[in-house]
Design a protein around this motif. Sequence first.
Motif, PDB file in Angstrom:
ATOM      1  N   ARG A 193      13.338  11.971   5.099  1.00  0.00           N
ATOM      2  CA  ARG A 193      14.400  12.913   4.774  1.00  0.00           C
ATOM      3  C   ARG A 193      15.073  12.426   3.507  1.00  0.00           C
ATOM      4  O   ARG A 193      15.286  11.227   3.350  1.00  0.00           O
ATOM      5  CB  ARG A 193      15.424  12.969   5.897  1.00  0.00           C
ATOM      6  CG  ARG A 193      14.884  13.585   7.145  1.00  0.00           C
ATOM      7  CD  ARG A 193      16.002  13.753   8.152  1.00  0.00           C
ATOM      8  NE  ARG A 193      15.448  14.275   9.378  1.00  0.00           N
ATOM      9  CZ  ARG A 193      15.730  13.834  10.574  1.00  0.00           C
ATOM     10  NH1 ARG A 193      16.600  12.859  10.728  1.00  0.00           N
ATOM     11  NH2 ARG A 193      15.180  14.360  11.642  1.00  0.00           N
ATOM     12  N   PRO A 194      15.435  13.340   2.646  1.00  0.00           N
ATOM     13  CA  PRO A 194      16.162  12.891   1.447  1.00  0.00           C
ATOM     14  C   PRO A 194      17.458  12.200   1.854  1.00  0.00           C
ATOM     15  O   PRO A 194      18.115  12.608   2.807  1.00  0.00           O
ATOM     16  CB  PRO A 194      16.456  14.183   0.689  1.00  0.00           C
ATOM     17  CG  PRO A 194      15.516  15.194   1.251  1.00  0.00           C
ATOM     18  CD  PRO A 194      15.212  14.773   2.655  1.00  0.00           C
ATOM     19  N   LEU A 215      -1.064   0.023  -0.971  1.00  0.00           N
ATOM     20  CA  LEU A 215       0.095   0.577  -0.256  1.00  0.00           C
ATOM     21  C   LEU A 215       0.507   1.942  -0.795  1.00  0.00           C
ATOM     22  O   LEU A 215       1.199   2.694  -0.114  1.00  0.00           O
ATOM     23  CB  LEU A 215       1.284  -0.384  -0.344  1.00  0.00           C
ATOM     24  CG  LEU A 215       1.150  -1.684   0.434  1.00  0.00           C
ATOM     25  CD1 LEU A 215       2.281  -2.634   0.077  1.00  0.00           C
ATOM     26  CD2 LEU A 215       1.123  -1.410   1.928  1.00  0.00           C
ATOM     27  N   ASP A 216       0.071   2.275  -2.015  1.00  0.00           N
ATOM     28  CA  ASP A 216       0.477   3.541  -2.634  1.00  0.00           C
ATOM     29  C   ASP A 216       0.074   4.753  -1.798  1.00  0.00           C
ATOM     30  O   ASP A 216       0.875   5.656  -1.578  1.00  0.00           O
ATOM     31  CB  ASP A 216      -0.104   3.665  -4.042  1.00  0.00           C
ATOM     32  CG  ASP A 216       0.512   2.680  -5.013  1.00  0.00           C
ATOM     33  OD1 ASP A 216       1.604   2.145  -4.719  1.00  0.00           O
ATOM     34  OD2 ASP A 216      -0.110   2.436  -6.064  1.00  0.00           O
ATOM     35  N   MET A 238      -6.738   4.134   4.065  1.00  0.00           N
ATOM     36  CA  MET A 238      -5.347   4.104   4.478  1.00  0.00           C
ATOM     37  C   MET A 238      -5.224   3.513   5.884  1.00  0.00           C
ATOM     38  O   MET A 238      -4.271   2.786   6.153  1.00  0.00           O
ATOM     39  CB  MET A 238      -4.757   5.507   4.427  1.00  0.00           C
ATOM     40  CG  MET A 238      -3.309   5.540   4.815  1.00  0.00           C
ATOM     41  SD  MET A 238      -2.452   7.094   4.587  1.00  0.00           S
ATOM     42  CE  MET A 238      -3.324   8.189   5.660  1.00  0.00           C
ATOM     43  N   ASP A 239      -6.182   3.815   6.772  1.00  0.00           N
ATOM     44  CA  ASP A 239      -6.120   3.278   8.133  1.00  0.00           C
ATOM     45  C   ASP A 239      -6.221   1.760   8.145  1.00  0.00           C
ATOM     46  O   ASP A 239      -5.541   1.096   8.924  1.00  0.00           O
ATOM     47  CB  ASP A 239      -7.229   3.880   8.994  1.00  0.00           C
ATOM     48  CG  ASP A 239      -7.010   5.346   9.285  1.00  0.00           C
ATOM     49  OD1 ASP A 239      -5.879   5.821   9.097  1.00  0.00           O
ATOM     50  OD2 ASP A 239      -7.967   6.027   9.697  1.00  0.00           O
ATOM     51  N   GLU A 240      -7.066   1.215   7.256  1.00  0.00           N
ATOM     52  CA  GLU A 240      -7.228  -0.229   7.194  1.00  0.00           C
ATOM     53  C   GLU A 240      -5.927  -0.897   6.724  1.00  0.00           C
ATOM     54  O   GLU A 240      -5.525  -1.933   7.250  1.00  0.00           O
ATOM     55  CB  GLU A 240      -8.375  -0.577   6.247  1.00  0.00           C
ATOM     56  CG  GLU A 240      -8.826  -1.998   6.336  1.00  0.00           C
ATOM     57  CD  GLU A 240     -10.097  -2.247   5.558  1.00  0.00           C
ATOM     58  OE1 GLU A 240     -10.598  -3.374   5.664  1.00  0.00           O
ATOM     59  OE2 GLU A 240     -10.574  -1.355   4.843  1.00  0.00           O
ATOM     60  N   TRP A 289       1.734   9.103   1.911  1.00  0.00           N
ATOM     61  CA  TRP A 289       1.571   9.791   3.185  1.00  0.00           C
ATOM     62  C   TRP A 289       2.872   9.722   3.990  1.00  0.00           C
ATOM     63  O   TRP A 289       3.308  10.720   4.567  1.00  0.00           O
ATOM     64  CB  TRP A 289       0.416   9.171   3.967  1.00  0.00           C
ATOM     65  CG  TRP A 289       0.128   9.904   5.235  1.00  0.00           C
ATOM     66  CD1 TRP A 289      -0.584  11.057   5.381  1.00  0.00           C
ATOM     67  CD2 TRP A 289       0.576   9.545   6.543  1.00  0.00           C
ATOM     68  NE1 TRP A 289      -0.604  11.431   6.700  1.00  0.00           N
ATOM     69  CE2 TRP A 289       0.096  10.517   7.440  1.00  0.00           C
ATOM     70  CE3 TRP A 289       1.334   8.489   7.036  1.00  0.00           C
ATOM     71  CZ2 TRP A 289       0.343  10.463   8.803  1.00  0.00           C
ATOM     72  CZ3 TRP A 289       1.585   8.444   8.403  1.00  0.00           C
ATOM     73  CH2 TRP A 289       1.090   9.422   9.270  1.00  0.00           C
ATOM     74  N   LEU A 290       3.513   8.556   4.012  1.00  0.00           N
ATOM     75  CA  LEU A 290       4.763   8.401   4.755  1.00  0.00           C
ATOM     76  C   LEU A 290       5.898   9.208   4.144  1.00  0.00           C
ATOM     77  O   LEU A 290       6.795   9.657   4.861  1.00  0.00           O
ATOM     78  CB  LEU A 290       5.162   6.921   4.808  1.00  0.00           C
ATOM     79  CG  LEU A 290       4.313   6.037   5.721  1.00  0.00           C
ATOM     80  CD1 LEU A 290       4.654   4.575   5.494  1.00  0.00           C
ATOM     81  CD2 LEU A 290       4.495   6.429   7.171  1.00  0.00           C
TER      82      LEU A 290
END
Length: 115
Positions: A84-85, A72-73, A1-3, A78-79
């Motif tokens: 917020r909904p 990107l998944d 994910m960091d890459e 993670w994001l």
Amino acid sequence: MDEVAGAIADPVRREILVMLHADRLSAGEIAARFDISRPAVSRHLRVLRESGLVRDELVGRQRFYALDPGPLDGLARWLAQFARPASWEHRLDALETEVYRTRRDRRADRREESE
């Protein structure tokens, strides 16, 4: 994910991803859309390829690049924990609650009438 996060941190690389979202493009076609040198675009493409966001294919003497959104998944999941909904989601939840409440009240009214 960091890459992946590092790869999309640069605005040029993000723009390349947007361009590749629509269609696969040659390195020359990508480079022509930027006011930076071809070697600089090549370095950006290498970073995207190494992160797994872009795959390349050699066709004759041309190298074509295509988006691979799979990496990107993990970043998107993670994001999502910080998102917020949207206000419309709250409204739909409220509507759903009201529909269930109305149905429940109607069933209760029918039971009272039949007794």
